[in-house]
Write a protein that holds these residues in place. Structure first.
Motif, PDB file in Angstrom:
ATOM      1  N   ILE A  73       0.702   4.184  -2.821  1.00 55.68           N
ATOM      2  CA  ILE A  73       0.463   5.578  -2.446  1.00 55.68           C
ATOM      3  C   ILE A  73       1.602   6.459  -2.958  1.00 55.68           C
ATOM      4  O   ILE A  73       1.368   7.544  -3.499  1.00 55.68           O
ATOM      5  CB  ILE A  73       0.304   5.715  -0.916  1.00 55.68           C
ATOM      6  CG1 ILE A  73      -0.995   5.047  -0.459  1.00 55.68           C
ATOM      7  CG2 ILE A  73       0.334   7.180  -0.495  1.00 55.68           C
ATOM      8  CD1 ILE A  73      -1.113   4.893   1.054  1.00 55.68           C
ATOM      9  N   HIS A  77      -1.722   8.108   6.209  1.00 56.62           N
ATOM     10  CA  HIS A  77      -2.500   6.887   6.009  1.00 56.62           C
ATOM     11  C   HIS A  77      -2.236   5.884   7.133  1.00 56.62           C
ATOM     12  O   HIS A  77      -3.157   5.238   7.627  1.00 56.62           O
ATOM     13  CB  HIS A  77      -2.164   6.276   4.646  1.00 56.62           C
ATOM     14  CG  HIS A  77      -3.045   5.141   4.261  1.00 56.62           C
ATOM     15  ND1 HIS A  77      -4.338   5.310   3.827  1.00 56.62           N
ATOM     16  CD2 HIS A  77      -2.818   3.804   4.260  1.00 56.62           C
ATOM     17  CE1 HIS A  77      -4.877   4.137   3.569  1.00 56.62           C
ATOM     18  NE2 HIS A  77      -3.971   3.197   3.824  1.00 56.62           N
ATOM     19  N   ARG A 136       1.887  11.645   2.941  1.00 57.11           N
ATOM     20  CA  ARG A 136       0.624  10.949   2.672  1.00 57.11           C
ATOM     21  C   ARG A 136       0.669   9.532   3.241  1.00 57.11           C
ATOM     22  O   ARG A 136      -0.303   9.049   3.814  1.00 57.11           O
ATOM     23  CB  ARG A 136       0.386  10.925   1.161  1.00 57.11           C
ATOM     24  CG  ARG A 136      -0.887  10.257   0.703  1.00 57.11           C
ATOM     25  CD  ARG A 136      -2.158  10.995   1.108  1.00 57.11           C
ATOM     26  NE  ARG A 136      -2.212  12.349   0.649  1.00 57.11           N
ATOM     27  CZ  ARG A 136      -2.889  12.790  -0.391  1.00 57.11           C
ATOM     28  NH1 ARG A 136      -3.588  11.948  -1.123  1.00 57.11           N
ATOM     29  NH2 ARG A 136      -2.898  14.066  -0.692  1.00 57.11           N
ATOM     30  N   ASN A 172      -4.805   4.378  10.052  1.00 61.46           N
ATOM     31  CA  ASN A 172      -4.998   2.931  10.033  1.00 61.46           C
ATOM     32  C   ASN A 172      -3.932   2.282  10.912  1.00 61.46           C
ATOM     33  O   ASN A 172      -2.888   1.850  10.412  1.00 61.46           O
ATOM     34  CB  ASN A 172      -4.891   2.399   8.599  1.00 61.46           C
ATOM     35  CG  ASN A 172      -5.940   2.995   7.694  1.00 61.46           C
ATOM     36  OD1 ASN A 172      -7.071   2.542   7.670  1.00 61.46           O
ATOM     37  ND2 ASN A 172      -5.565   4.029   6.951  1.00 61.46           N
ATOM     38  N   GLU A 227       0.825  -1.206   0.000  1.00 61.24           N
ATOM     39  CA  GLU A 227       0.000   0.000   0.000  1.00 61.24           C
ATOM     40  C   GLU A 227       0.862   1.259   0.000  1.00 61.24           C
ATOM     41  O   GLU A 227       0.566   2.235  -0.685  1.00 61.24           O
ATOM     42  CB  GLU A 227      -0.931  -0.018   1.221  1.00 61.24           C
ATOM     43  CG  GLU A 227      -2.129   0.844   1.060  1.00 61.24           C
ATOM     44  CD  GLU A 227      -3.234   0.489   2.043  1.00 61.24           C
ATOM     45  OE1 GLU A 227      -4.162   1.293   2.134  1.00 61.24           O
ATOM     46  OE2 GLU A 227      -3.181  -0.562   2.698  1.00 61.24           O
TER      47      GLU A 227
END
Length: 134
Positions: A49, A98, A94, A102, A45
């Motif tokens: 990103i 994120h 970013r 999370n 991920e």
């Protein structure tokens, strides 16, 4: 200058899943390979990103990059470097944001190798390597 490019990713022999992502944007002559840091949650991920955000940030500076490539305007080599550094820094932010949103992804990270061809000769190209991606 014609820039030929291709992309391929491979899981390798150690991991059970692939955490690579790559960006090929011939319009902006921007190319990146990101590799999630193994052993940490969210590597794939983080790679995704990073490539998406670096591409989006560079797109915001298209006019300045075109000026530089054409030799017109006020954009300098230093400006081009700062544009790319800003894009990478924003992508890093970013990813951190994120991960904070999370908690199961705490510590998510990626490496990044980024090339921005910002003029018509390789001499004017900028290459950045972060982490182990090469």
């Amino acid at each position: 200058m014609l820039v030929q490019h291709a992309g391929r990713t491979d899981i390798g022999v150690v991991r059970t899943h692939n955490e690579d992502a790559f960006l090929m944007d011939p319009t902006h002559r921007l190319f990146a390979v990101c590799d999630g840091v193994g052993g940490r949650a969210g590597g794939a991920e983080a790679s995704r990103i990073a490539t998406e955000h670096i591409g989006a940030q560079i797109g915001k500076f298209r006019r300045q990059l075109e000026e530089f490539a054409g030799g017109a305007g006020q954009t300098t080599r230093r400006d081009v470097g700062q544009i790319l550094e800003h894009a990478i820094s924003e992508a890093s932010g970013r990813i951190r944001h994120h991960a904070l949103a999370n908690p199961q992804l705490a510590g998510m990270a990626t490496t990044a190798a980024v090339v921005l061809v910002a003029a018509t000769t390789p001499f004017s190209s900028r290459t950045w390597h972060y982490g182990a991606s090469q």
